[in-house]
Design a protein around this motif. Structure first.
Motif, PDB file in Angstrom:
ATOM      1  N   GLN A   1       0.829  -1.211   0.000  1.00 60.88           N
ATOM      2  CA  GLN A   1       0.000   0.000   0.000  1.00 60.88           C
ATOM      3  C   GLN A   1       0.859   1.256   0.000  1.00 60.88           C
ATOM      4  N   PHE A   2       1.943   1.216   0.759  1.00 59.73           N
ATOM      5  CA  PHE A   2       2.851   2.355   0.813  1.00 59.73           C
ATOM      6  C   PHE A   2       3.409   2.651  -0.581  1.00 59.73           C
ATOM      7  N   VAL A   3       3.836   1.623  -1.286  1.00 64.48           N
ATOM      8  CA  VAL A   3       4.368   1.789  -2.641  1.00 64.48           C
ATOM      9  C   VAL A   3       3.256   2.237  -3.590  1.00 64.48           C
ATOM     10  N   TYR A   4       2.136   1.528  -3.572  1.00 62.03           N
ATOM     11  CA  TYR A   4       1.025   1.787  -4.483  1.00 62.03           C
ATOM     12  C   TYR A   4       0.504   3.220  -4.365  1.00 62.03           C
ATOM     13  N   ASN A   5       0.441   3.750  -3.141  1.00 67.86           N
ATOM     14  CA  ASN A   5      -0.131   5.078  -2.898  1.00 67.86           C
ATOM     15  C   ASN A   5       0.877   6.214  -2.960  1.00 67.86           C
ATOM     16  N   ASP A   6       2.130   5.912  -3.196  1.00 74.12           N
ATOM     17  CA  ASP A   6       3.158   6.949  -3.281  1.00 74.12           C
ATOM     18  C   ASP A   6       2.906   7.832  -4.511  1.00 74.12           C
ATOM     19  N   ASP A   7       3.009   9.154  -4.328  1.00 73.64           N
ATOM     20  CA  ASP A   7       2.738  10.088  -5.424  1.00 73.64           C
ATOM     21  C   ASP A   7       3.638   9.859  -6.634  1.00 73.64           C
ATOM     22  N   SER A   8       4.907   9.599  -6.394  1.00 76.42           N
ATOM     23  CA  SER A   8       5.821   9.405  -7.524  1.00 76.42           C
ATOM     24  C   SER A   8       5.505   8.115  -8.282  1.00 76.42           C
ATOM     25  N   ILE A   9       5.035   7.111  -7.565  1.00 72.15           N
ATOM     26  CA  ILE A   9       4.619   5.857  -8.211  1.00 72.15           C
ATOM     27  C   ILE A   9       3.366   6.106  -9.035  1.00 72.15           C
ATOM     28  N   GLU A  10       2.423   6.808  -8.449  1.00 69.15           N
ATOM     29  CA  GLU A  10       1.168   7.100  -9.155  1.00 69.15           C
ATOM     30  C   GLU A  10       1.434   7.841 -10.461  1.00 69.15           C
ATOM     31  N   LYS A  11       2.366   8.792 -10.436  1.00 74.60           N
ATOM     32  CA  LYS A  11       2.686   9.568 -11.636  1.00 74.60           C
ATOM     33  C   LYS A  11       3.471   8.758 -12.664  1.00 74.60           C
ATOM     34  N   SER A  12       4.102   7.679 -12.234  1.00 72.88           N
ATOM     35  CA  SER A  12       4.945   6.882 -13.127  1.00 72.88           C
ATOM     36  C   SER A  12       4.163   5.884 -13.974  1.00 72.88           C
ATOM     37  N   PHE A  13       2.908   5.651 -13.626  1.00 71.22           N
ATOM     38  CA  PHE A  13       2.116   4.632 -14.314  1.00 71.22           C
ATOM     39  C   PHE A  13       0.869   5.236 -14.951  1.00 71.22           C
ATOM     40  N   ASP A  14       0.535   4.725 -16.126  1.00 74.44           N
ATOM     41  CA  ASP A  14      -0.693   5.139 -16.794  1.00 74.44           C
ATOM     42  C   ASP A  14      -1.917   4.550 -16.092  1.00 74.44           C
ATOM     43  N   HIS A  15      -1.753   3.315 -15.605  1.00 72.05           N
ATOM     44  CA  HIS A  15      -2.841   2.625 -14.921  1.00 72.05           C
ATOM     45  C   HIS A  15      -2.298   1.884 -13.710  1.00 72.05           C
ATOM     46  N   ARG A  16      -3.144   1.775 -12.684  1.00 73.25           N
ATOM     47  CA  ARG A  16      -2.830   0.973 -11.507  1.00 73.25           C
ATOM     48  C   ARG A  16      -4.061   0.168 -11.136  1.00 73.25           C
ATOM     49  N   ALA A  17      -3.832  -1.029 -10.605  1.00 79.32           N
ATOM     50  CA  ALA A  17      -4.945  -1.870 -10.158  1.00 79.32           C
ATOM     51  C   ALA A  17      -4.520  -2.653  -8.922  1.00 79.32           C
ATOM     52  N   TRP A  18      -5.433  -2.771  -7.992  1.00 80.84           N
ATOM     53  CA  TRP A  18      -5.209  -3.521  -6.755  1.00 80.84           C
ATOM     54  C   TRP A  18      -6.256  -4.624  -6.692  1.00 80.84           C
ATOM     55  N   VAL A  19      -5.816  -5.875  -6.528  1.00 84.96           N
ATOM     56  CA  VAL A  19      -6.735  -7.005  -6.453  1.00 84.96           C
ATOM     57  C   VAL A  19      -6.444  -7.811  -5.196  1.00 84.96           C
ATOM     58  N   CYS A  20      -7.446  -7.981  -4.335  1.00 86.62           N
ATOM     59  CA  CYS A  20      -7.331  -8.870  -3.182  1.00 86.62           C
ATOM     60  C   CYS A  20      -7.643 -10.284  -3.666  1.00 86.62           C
ATOM     61  N   VAL A  21      -6.657 -11.154  -3.619  1.00 81.67           N
ATOM     62  CA  VAL A  21      -6.793 -12.494  -4.182  1.00 81.67           C
ATOM     63  C   VAL A  21      -7.224 -13.489  -3.115  1.00 81.67           C
ATOM     64  N   SER A  22      -6.520 -13.534  -2.002  1.00 74.56           N
ATOM     65  CA  SER A  22      -6.754 -14.469  -0.904  1.00 74.56           C
ATOM     66  C   SER A  22      -6.618 -15.912  -1.381  1.00 74.56           C
ATOM     67  N   ASP A  23      -7.347 -16.832  -0.753  1.00 76.48           N
ATOM     68  CA  ASP A  23      -7.170 -18.247  -1.111  1.00 76.48           C
ATOM     69  C   ASP A  23      -8.095 -18.674  -2.247  1.00 76.48           C
ATOM     70  N   ASP A  24      -8.976 -17.789  -2.705  1.00 70.78           N
ATOM     71  CA  ASP A  24      -9.871 -18.099  -3.813  1.00 70.78           C
ATOM     72  C   ASP A  24      -9.288 -17.520  -5.100  1.00 70.78           C
ATOM     73  N   PHE A  25      -8.377 -18.265  -5.723  1.00 74.01           N
ATOM     74  CA  PHE A  25      -7.735 -17.796  -6.951  1.00 74.01           C
ATOM     75  C   PHE A  25      -8.660 -18.087  -8.126  1.00 74.01           C
ATOM     76  N   ASP A  26      -9.264 -17.033  -8.645  1.00 71.49           N
ATOM     77  CA  ASP A  26     -10.195 -17.144  -9.760  1.00 71.49           C
ATOM     78  C   ASP A  26      -9.693 -16.208 -10.860  1.00 71.49           C
ATOM     79  N   ALA A  27      -9.104 -16.775 -11.905  1.00 76.74           N
ATOM     80  CA  ALA A  27      -8.501 -15.967 -12.971  1.00 76.74           C
ATOM     81  C   ALA A  27      -9.508 -15.034 -13.630  1.00 76.74           C
ATOM     82  N   VAL A  28     -10.740 -15.483 -13.786  1.00 76.41           N
ATOM     83  CA  VAL A  28     -11.781 -14.640 -14.388  1.00 76.41           C
ATOM     84  C   VAL A  28     -12.040 -13.427 -13.490  1.00 76.41           C
TER      85      VAL A  28
END
Length: 126
Positions: A20-47
Motif C-alpha cells: 500500500q505504501f508503494v502503491y499510494n506513493d505520489d511518484s509511483i502514481e505519476k509513473s504509471f498510466d494505470h494501476r490496479a489492486w486485487v485482493c486475491v486471498s485463497d480463492d484464486f479465480d482468474a476470471v
C-alpha cells in the motif's frame, strides 16, 4: 513479452502495508498510466482477478465472464501503457494458474505480489 513481478514477503500483515505504501506513493502514481489492486486471498479465480484489473483500468468494460474475452480486452487496454498491478494476499501455488493470469501482460507491466508463501519465487517466477 516479458514483464516484471516482485514477490513481497514480510512479517505477517506487513506485506499489504508495504505494498500500500508503494502503491499510494505520489511518484509511483505519476509513473504509471494505470494501476490496479486485487485482493486475491485463497480463492484464486482468474476470471474474477482479470475482470477486477480490467474494471480498474476501464470502468465501462463489458461485464462478461469469459476469460479469453476479458484477457483480449485487457491486453488491448494495456498495450503501450505503463501498468502497476498489486495482487494482494496470494495463496495459490499453481504455476499453471499464474501462466494463465499473466498472459495479457507485456513488458511495461509491473506486478507486486503480497504473499506468505515462502516458495512463491520458485513456484511462480520462471
Amino acid at each position: 513479452m516479458e514483464f516484471v513481478s516482485f514477490p513481497l514477503l514480510a512479517w505477517e500483515g506487513w506485506e499489504t502495508t508495504l505494498a500500500q505504501f508503494v502503491y499510494n506513493d505520489d511518484s509511483i502514481e505519476k509513473s504509471f498510466d494505470h494501476r490496479a489492486w486485487v485482493c486475491v486471498s485463497d480463492d484464486f479465480d482468474a476470471v474474477k482477478i482479470t475482470k477486477t484489473i480490467l474494471q480498474s483500468i476501464d470502468p465501462f468494460s463489458p461485464d462478461v465472464n469469459d476469460l479469453n474475452l476479458l484477457q483480449v480486452k485487457l491486453k488491448e487496454k494495456l498495450s503501450g501503457k505503463n501498468v502497476l498491478i498489486v495482487l494482494d494476499d496470494l495463496w495459490n501455488e499453481s504455476y499453471v494458474d499464474w501462466t494463465i493470469l499473466r498472459s495479457p501482460f507485456g513488458a511495461t507491466t509491473k506486478i507486486i505480489v503480497t504473499t506468505r508463501l515462502r516458495m512463491f519465487h520458485q513456484l511462480w517466477i520462471q
